[in-house]
Design a protein around this motif. Structure first.
Motif, PDB file in Angstrom:
ATOM      1  N   ARG A   1      55.945  38.372  46.265  1.00  0.00           N
ATOM      2  CA  ARG A   1      55.780  37.844  44.914  1.00  0.00           C
ATOM      3  C   ARG A   1      54.300  37.770  44.618  1.00  0.00           C
ATOM      4  O   ARG A   1      53.519  37.219  45.400  1.00  0.00           O
ATOM      5  CB  ARG A   1      56.398  36.448  44.786  1.00  0.00           C
TER       6      ARG A   1
ATOM      7  N   PRO B   1      51.960  36.336  41.701  1.00  0.00           N
ATOM      8  CA  PRO B   1      51.918  35.577  40.447  1.00  0.00           C
ATOM      9  C   PRO B   1      50.822  36.047  39.509  1.00  0.00           C
ATOM     10  O   PRO B   1      49.723  36.398  39.939  1.00  0.00           O
ATOM     11  CB  PRO B   1      51.657  34.141  40.927  1.00  0.00           C
TER      12      PRO B   1
ATOM     13  N   GLU C   1      55.404  36.911  37.021  1.00  0.00           N
ATOM     14  CA  GLU C   1      55.269  37.298  38.428  1.00  0.00           C
ATOM     15  C   GLU C   1      55.768  38.720  38.627  1.00  0.00           C
ATOM     16  O   GLU C   1      56.749  39.142  38.000  1.00  0.00           O
ATOM     17  CB  GLU C   1      56.079  36.358  39.336  1.00  0.00           C
TER      18      GLU C   1
END
Length: 212
Positions: free
Chosen positions: A111, A113, A118
């Motif tokens: 992931r 951000p 995201e």
């Protein structure tokens, strides 16, 4: 048939194991408003049949095939799940055509951000990458998403604040499994092209009207 637009974030409140199957009881006040015995509800992208409705919850059976081919078997009481009722013929198709038939299980790889969104990368099981293309559609845990970049063994999607707040993808961590359903149109095209390639070449007429 579904659209991949999640209506509600529900919660598994009970699981009754029955050997190679399981009975799931799920809390979902919105999707149970008009649910009846025999209705279909997508749970994390898996089309399940309602067998009972009571007090804003519904119960559905998950057979061995469902547990083997999806990530539902890894969930326990308290797990949040994405819920969607079937699309009606007069409704707008907000996402894309989703069958609720899981093609494989991927895992969240990473992931990244951004300021308000995201970039999430998800692994692809062997054999599914040929159906996934840049800017095409894919269903992840029942959510219709647009592919940012497609690779041989993974793909990435960009999640807007609404998706992060109102679906399970806002809480998935690297390593967590997710249900994947590729675009059914791609599978039909592959099937038709494969059948055409297997057909024998047509016979051609010779100069005297015979067959050459």
């Amino acid at each position: 048939m579904f659209t991949g637009i999640v209506e509600e974030l529900g919660e598994i409140v009970g699981i009754e194991s029955a050997g190679d199957s399981a009975k799931l009881t799920i809390h979902g006040p919105l999707v149970t408003q008009d649910a009846v015995h025999g209705a279909s509800i997508a749970v994390n992208g898996v089309c399940l049949t309602v067998v009972d409705v009571k007090d804003e919850t519904f119960t559905a059976d998950a057979v061995k095939e469902t547990l083997d081919r999806s990530a539902l078997g890894a969930l326990g009481p308290g797990a949040r799940v994405n819920l969607e009722r079937p699309v009606r013929l007069q409704d707008r198709l907000g996402g894309h055509l989703v069958q609720g038939h899981v093609d494989g299980v991927g895992r969240v790889v990473s992931r990244e951000p951004g300021e308000r969104w995201e970039l999430v990368t998800v692994s692809l099981p062997p054999g599914l990458s040929r159906y996934v293309v840049d800017k095409g559609s894919i269903t992840v845990d029942g959510i219709s998403l647009t592919v940012v970049e497609a690779g041989d063994d993974a793909f990435s999607v960009a999640l807007i604040p609404t998706t992060l707040a109102l679906t399970t993808l806002g809480h998935k961590a690297p390593g967590d499994p997710v249900n994947l359903e590729v675009d059914v149109v791609a599978k039909y095209v592959e099937r038709m092209l494969g059948a055409r390639a297997a057909e024998p070449a047509p016979e051609t007429a010779g100069p005297a009207g015979g067959v050459s």
